[in-house]
Design a protein around this motif. Structure first.
Motif, PDB file in Angstrom:
ATOM      1  N   GLU A  44      53.162  37.306 -10.658  1.00 38.11           N
ATOM      2  CA  GLU A  44      53.990  37.943  -9.629  1.00 38.11           C
ATOM      3  C   GLU A  44      53.159  38.301  -8.404  1.00 38.11           C
ATOM      4  OE1 GLU A  44      53.782  38.990 -12.771  1.00 38.11           O
ATOM      5  OE2 GLU A  44      55.805  38.930 -13.646  1.00 38.11           O
ATOM      6  N   LYS A  45      52.041  38.995  -8.631  1.00 41.53           N
ATOM      7  CA  LYS A  45      51.182  39.441  -7.527  1.00 41.53           C
ATOM      8  C   LYS A  45      50.620  38.246  -6.761  1.00 41.53           C
ATOM      9  CE  LYS A  45      48.317  42.915  -8.244  1.00 41.53           C
ATOM     10  NZ  LYS A  45      47.098  43.652  -8.667  1.00 41.53           N
ATOM     11  N   ALA A  46      50.112  37.249  -7.467  1.00 43.62           N
ATOM     12  CA  ALA A  46      49.515  36.078  -6.824  1.00 43.62           C
ATOM     13  C   ALA A  46      50.537  35.325  -5.968  1.00 43.62           C
ATOM     14  CB  ALA A  46      48.926  35.148  -7.883  1.00 43.62           C
ATOM     15  N   SER A  47      51.751  35.132  -6.498  1.00 45.82           N
ATOM     16  CA  SER A  47      52.801  34.388  -5.787  1.00 45.82           C
ATOM     17  C   SER A  47      53.270  35.126  -4.538  1.00 45.82           C
ATOM     18  CB  SER A  47      54.004  34.142  -6.705  1.00 45.82           C
ATOM     19  OG  SER A  47      53.603  33.506  -7.887  1.00 45.82           O
ATOM     20  N   VAL A  48      53.550  36.426  -4.697  1.00 48.66           N
ATOM     21  CA  VAL A  48      54.052  37.235  -3.571  1.00 48.66           C
ATOM     22  C   VAL A  48      53.013  37.317  -2.457  1.00 48.66           C
ATOM     23  CG1 VAL A  48      54.750  39.561  -2.854  1.00 48.66           C
ATOM     24  CG2 VAL A  48      55.692  38.579  -4.946  1.00 48.66           C
ATOM     25  N   VAL A  49      51.765  37.577  -2.805  1.00 46.93           N
ATOM     26  CA  VAL A  49      50.692  37.680  -1.800  1.00 46.93           C
ATOM     27  C   VAL A  49      50.525  36.357  -1.060  1.00 46.93           C
ATOM     28  CG1 VAL A  49      48.196  37.963  -1.462  1.00 46.93           C
ATOM     29  CG2 VAL A  49      49.440  39.565  -2.916  1.00 46.93           C
ATOM     30  N   ALA A  50      50.547  35.243  -1.784  1.00 48.08           N
ATOM     31  CA  ALA A  50      50.409  33.920  -1.161  1.00 48.08           C
ATOM     32  C   ALA A  50      51.556  33.651  -0.188  1.00 48.08           C
ATOM     33  CB  ALA A  50      50.360  32.838  -2.235  1.00 48.08           C
ATOM     34  N   GLY A  51      52.791  33.960  -0.613  1.00 49.42           N
ATOM     35  CA  GLY A  51      53.973  33.768   0.235  1.00 49.42           C
ATOM     36  C   GLY A  51      53.905  34.607   1.500  1.00 49.42           C
ATOM     37  N   ILE A  52      53.514  35.880   1.351  1.00 46.83           N
ATOM     38  CA  ILE A  52      53.395  36.793   2.498  1.00 46.83           C
ATOM     39  C   ILE A  52      52.318  36.308   3.471  1.00 46.83           C
ATOM     40  CG2 ILE A  52      52.675  39.133   3.198  1.00 46.83           C
ATOM     41  CD1 ILE A  52      54.115  40.143   0.627  1.00 46.83           C
ATOM     42  N   LEU A  53      51.179  35.858   2.921  1.00 45.63           N
ATOM     43  CA  LEU A  53      50.094  35.329   3.764  1.00 45.63           C
ATOM     44  C   LEU A  53      50.577  34.166   4.633  1.00 45.63           C
ATOM     45  CD1 LEU A  53      46.889  35.263   1.503  1.00 45.63           C
ATOM     46  CD2 LEU A  53      47.142  36.433   3.689  1.00 45.63           C
ATOM     47  N   MET A  54      51.332  33.247   4.019  1.00 43.60           N
ATOM     48  CA  MET A  54      51.824  32.073   4.751  1.00 43.60           C
ATOM     49  C   MET A  54      52.819  32.466   5.842  1.00 43.60           C
ATOM     50  SD  MET A  54      52.189  29.011   1.925  1.00 43.60           S
ATOM     51  CE  MET A  54      52.662  29.938   0.465  1.00 43.60           C
ATOM     52  N   ILE A  55      53.745  33.400   5.519  1.00 44.88           N
ATOM     53  CA  ILE A  55      54.762  33.828   6.491  1.00 44.88           C
ATOM     54  C   ILE A  55      54.109  34.595   7.641  1.00 44.88           C
ATOM     55  CG2 ILE A  55      56.787  35.310   6.852  1.00 44.88           C
ATOM     56  CD1 ILE A  55      57.657  34.508   3.971  1.00 44.88           C
ATOM     57  N   ILE A  56      53.166  35.476   7.337  1.00 42.86           N
ATOM     58  CA  ILE A  56      52.459  36.239   8.377  1.00 42.86           C
ATOM     59  C   ILE A  56      51.722  35.284   9.319  1.00 42.86           C
ATOM     60  CG2 ILE A  56      50.488  37.776   8.817  1.00 42.86           C
ATOM     61  CD1 ILE A  56      51.363  39.405   6.367  1.00 42.86           C
ATOM     62  N   PHE A  57      51.027  34.309   8.724  1.00 44.65           N
ATOM     63  CA  PHE A  57      50.256  33.365   9.542  1.00 44.65           C
ATOM     64  C   PHE A  57      51.163  32.493  10.399  1.00 44.65           C
ATOM     65  CE2 PHE A  57      47.263  29.912  10.504  1.00 44.65           C
ATOM     66  CZ  PHE A  57      46.139  30.656  10.838  1.00 44.65           C
ATOM     67  N   LEU A  58      52.379  32.238   9.922  1.00 50.60           N
ATOM     68  CA  LEU A  58      53.351  31.437  10.677  1.00 50.60           C
ATOM     69  C   LEU A  58      53.636  32.080  12.028  1.00 50.60           C
ATOM     70  CD1 LEU A  58      55.445  29.063  10.695  1.00 50.60           C
ATOM     71  CD2 LEU A  58      57.066  30.666   9.672  1.00 50.60           C
ATOM     72  N   PHE A  59      53.692  33.429  12.060  1.00 51.42           N
ATOM     73  CA  PHE A  59      54.015  34.152  13.294  1.00 51.42           C
ATOM     74  C   PHE A  59      52.777  34.662  14.037  1.00 51.42           C
ATOM     75  CE2 PHE A  59      57.810  34.506  10.615  1.00 51.42           C
ATOM     76  CZ  PHE A  59      58.758  33.998  11.495  1.00 51.42           C
ATOM     77  N   VAL A  60      51.821  35.214  13.301  1.00 51.40           N
ATOM     78  CA  VAL A  60      50.614  35.774  13.930  1.00 51.40           C
ATOM     79  C   VAL A  60      49.667  34.666  14.386  1.00 51.40           C
ATOM     80  CG1 VAL A  60      48.625  37.313  13.597  1.00 51.40           C
ATOM     81  CG2 VAL A  60      50.818  37.889  12.567  1.00 51.40           C
TER      82      VAL A  60
END
Length: 199
Positions: A44-60
């Motif tokens: 759960e932790k690994a998947s959520v963190v990876a997804g958040i990292l990708m979405i954040i990088f998409l905008f930032v």
């Protein structure tokens, strides 16, 4: 509206690109090895963190590019080269760059760099030059769900999917990735060429 540009065709393309770059199926032997080494993987932790990292990088990521004076098209071309190299690794079975030694079996090295590594983050931003944000986000979420499923059932998958099948799947997605890298390069190069003519 946020769903104004929603397209299943774009979602599928973004999903396929990210799926090939993340290569979660090909990473099953690494994941199983980490599970044996650390006893348990926090899926759960690994998947959520990876997804958040990708979405954040998409905008930032775009703001970072603007700050250093690089346009999205140029970055997409650079990303195309990264994707091209990853594709060659998958097709030829060579190892140009691989994951570092594991320190823990959750955020590092699974969320980063195994899932949301440099190649994945570069690809995410490269897709931004070609597709709408909503479709990329849905593609990221679908991949995050798939990553979670694989992490949860890695032992079962390894028994059911033989090493030979894994290699075939990897090579097939490598060829798809190679074609996508060429498309990213040509379309963004054409855009840069048009912009330079206007100047």
């Amino acid at each position: 509206m946020i769903f104004e540009h929603f397209s299943w065709k774009e979602v599928l393309t973004c999903f396929m690109v990210l799926f090939a770059v993340i290569d979660i199926i090909g990473s099953i032997p690494i994941i199983v090895s980490l599970k044996q080494k650390f006893g348990q993987i926090e899926a759960e932790k690994a998947s959520v963190v990876a997804g958040i990292l990708m979405i954040i990088f998409l905008f930032v990521g775009n703001k970072i590019l603007n700050f250093i004076g690089v346009d999205v098209n140029s970055f997409a071309i650079a990303g195309a080269f990264v994707i091209f190299i990853i594709a060659l690794e998958m097709i030829l079975g060579v190892q140009i760059q691989r994951h570092t030694e594991a320190k823990a079996a959750s955020i590092v090295p699974i969320a980063f760099p195994l899932i949301a590594g440099a190649g994945t983050l570069t690809t995410t931003l490269s897709l931004k030059a070609q597709y709408h944000d909503i479709n990329i986000i849905v593609g990221i979420i679908l991949n995050t769900v798939l990553v979670y499923i694989v992490l949860k059932s890695s032992n079962w998958l390894e028994k059911k999917i033989g090493e030979g099948t894994l290699k075939v799947v990897e090579k097939v997605f490598g060829i798809i990735l190679l074609a996508i890298a060429i498309k990213l390069f040509t379309s963004n190069f054409a855009q840069l060429f048009q912009n330079s003519i206007h100047f």
